[in-house]
Design a protein around this motif. Structure first.
Motif, short mmCIF file in Angstrom:
data_model
loop_
_atom_site.label_atom_id
_atom_site.label_comp_id
_atom_site.label_asym_id
_atom_site.label_seq_id
_atom_site.Cartn_x
_atom_site.Cartn_y
_atom_site.Cartn_z
N ARG A 144 5.63 -7.71 -100.16
CA ARG A 144 4.66 -6.86 -100.84
C ARG A 144 4.05 -7.61 -102.01
O ARG A 144 4.62 -8.57 -102.51
N PHE A 145 2.90 -7.16 -102.43
CA PHE A 145 2.26 -7.77 -103.60
C PHE A 145 3.03 -7.39 -104.86
O PHE A 145 3.52 -6.26 -104.99
N GLY A 146 3.17 -8.33 -105.75
CA GLY A 146 3.90 -8.07 -106.98
C GLY A 146 3.63 -9.18 -107.98
O GLY A 146 2.68 -9.96 -107.84
N LYS A 147 4.49 -9.26 -108.98
CA LYS A 147 4.34 -10.28 -110.01
C LYS A 147 5.71 -10.88 -110.30
O LYS A 147 6.59 -10.18 -110.81
N VAL A 148 5.87 -12.14 -109.99
CA VAL A 148 7.14 -12.84 -110.18
C VAL A 148 7.05 -13.68 -111.46
O VAL A 148 6.06 -14.37 -111.69
N HIS A 149 8.11 -13.62 -112.24
CA HIS A 149 8.15 -14.41 -113.46
C HIS A 149 9.45 -15.19 -113.52
O HIS A 149 10.52 -14.67 -113.22
N ILE A 150 9.34 -16.45 -113.89
CA ILE A 150 10.52 -17.31 -114.04
C ILE A 150 10.61 -17.76 -115.49
O ILE A 150 9.65 -18.29 -116.05
N LYS A 151 11.77 -17.52 -116.07
CA LYS A 151 12.03 -17.96 -117.45
C LYS A 151 13.04 -19.09 -117.42
O LYS A 151 14.14 -18.94 -116.88
N VAL A 152 12.67 -20.22 -117.98
CA VAL A 152 13.55 -21.38 -118.06
C VAL A 152 14.17 -21.40 -119.46
O VAL A 152 13.45 -21.51 -120.45
N CYS A 153 15.47 -21.28 -119.52
CA CYS A 153 16.17 -21.24 -120.81
C CYS A 153 16.50 -22.66 -121.28
O CYS A 153 16.37 -23.63 -120.52
#
Length: 224
Positions: A166-175
């Motif tokens: 499905r359409f969505g919004k993926v976010h990746i946070k690099v610590c």
């Protein structure tokens, strides 16, 4: 070659349309040298978006079922996962865990990037589960820094149990990278390895906002 074609030509453009992925903190990933990316795991799509957004080539250790299916479908699946940077490992034998760790060590000794999900499997319900100690054992053996990775939104793009995306919004946070060098002299002690693993999971918990469960995800799945 297939890795970069997968990333920029075949699958990457589709992932960008479906997931509208973004990344923050990418500067925390060293441009050269061995590094371990250790993240939470919500869905299969996590790996594909990570490959798409991180500039360096990433290698995962994946179950060999992804590479052994027969027929045309099996060949396509094998190409797909190989192109996404995954290498097969037989998890059926008694020494399967050690074999996977040996493969990871070889990746890092060549100066590569190894990605791993400390929970050992996808979260069955969106919560963060107890981390297995393999990632820290490899870090202490190789001296590689561990960079925590938090993915969010992928569970909406690729819902668990559904074959439809499905359409969505993926976010990746690099610590910020974690340096476990202080633990190396005591790396043979299980309590030390456990403490370092819990330190990593604490960062994932704090950065993800997920509820934490002090049980292994695999045990929860087996009991359901």
């Amino acid at each position: 070659m297939w890795y970069w074609l997968f990333k920029y030509v075949f699958i990457g453009p589709l992932l960008r349309v479906v997931g509208r992925p973004t990344i923050e903190g990418a500067e925390h990933i060293p441009k050269t040298g061995p590094v371990i990316l250790a993240g939470n795991h919500l869905t299969v799509a996590d790996s594909f978006f990570l490959v798409l957004l991180v500039r360096r080539r990433i290698t995962f250790v994946a179950k060999d079922e992804y590479f052994t299916a027969p027929g045309i479908k099996g060949r396509m699946q094998r190409w797909f996962f190989s192109s996404a940077g995954q290498v097969p490992i037989d998890r059926s034998g008694a020494d399967a865990a050690q074999s996977a760790l040996n493969t990871a060590v070889s990746i890092l000794e060549r100066g590569g990037v190894w990605a791993i999900y400390p929970e050992g499997t996808r979260s069955p319900d969106g919560r963060l589960y107890k981390g297995k100690t393999g990632v820290i054992r490899v870090a202490l053996e190789t001296g590689a820094h561990v960079v925590p990775i938090v993915t969010s939104g992928s569970e909406k793009v690729n819902p668990v149990g559904s074959r439809m995306w499905r359409f969505g919004k993926v976010h990746i946070k690099v610590c910020e990278p974690l340096d476990f060098a202080r633990y190396r002299p005591l790396r043979e002690r299980q309590c030390i390895v456990r403490a370092a693993t819990d330190e990593l999971m604490s960062v994932l918990y704090t950065s993800s906002g997920q509820e934490y469960v002090d049980r292994y995800a695999a045990d929860v799945k087996a009991a359901s």
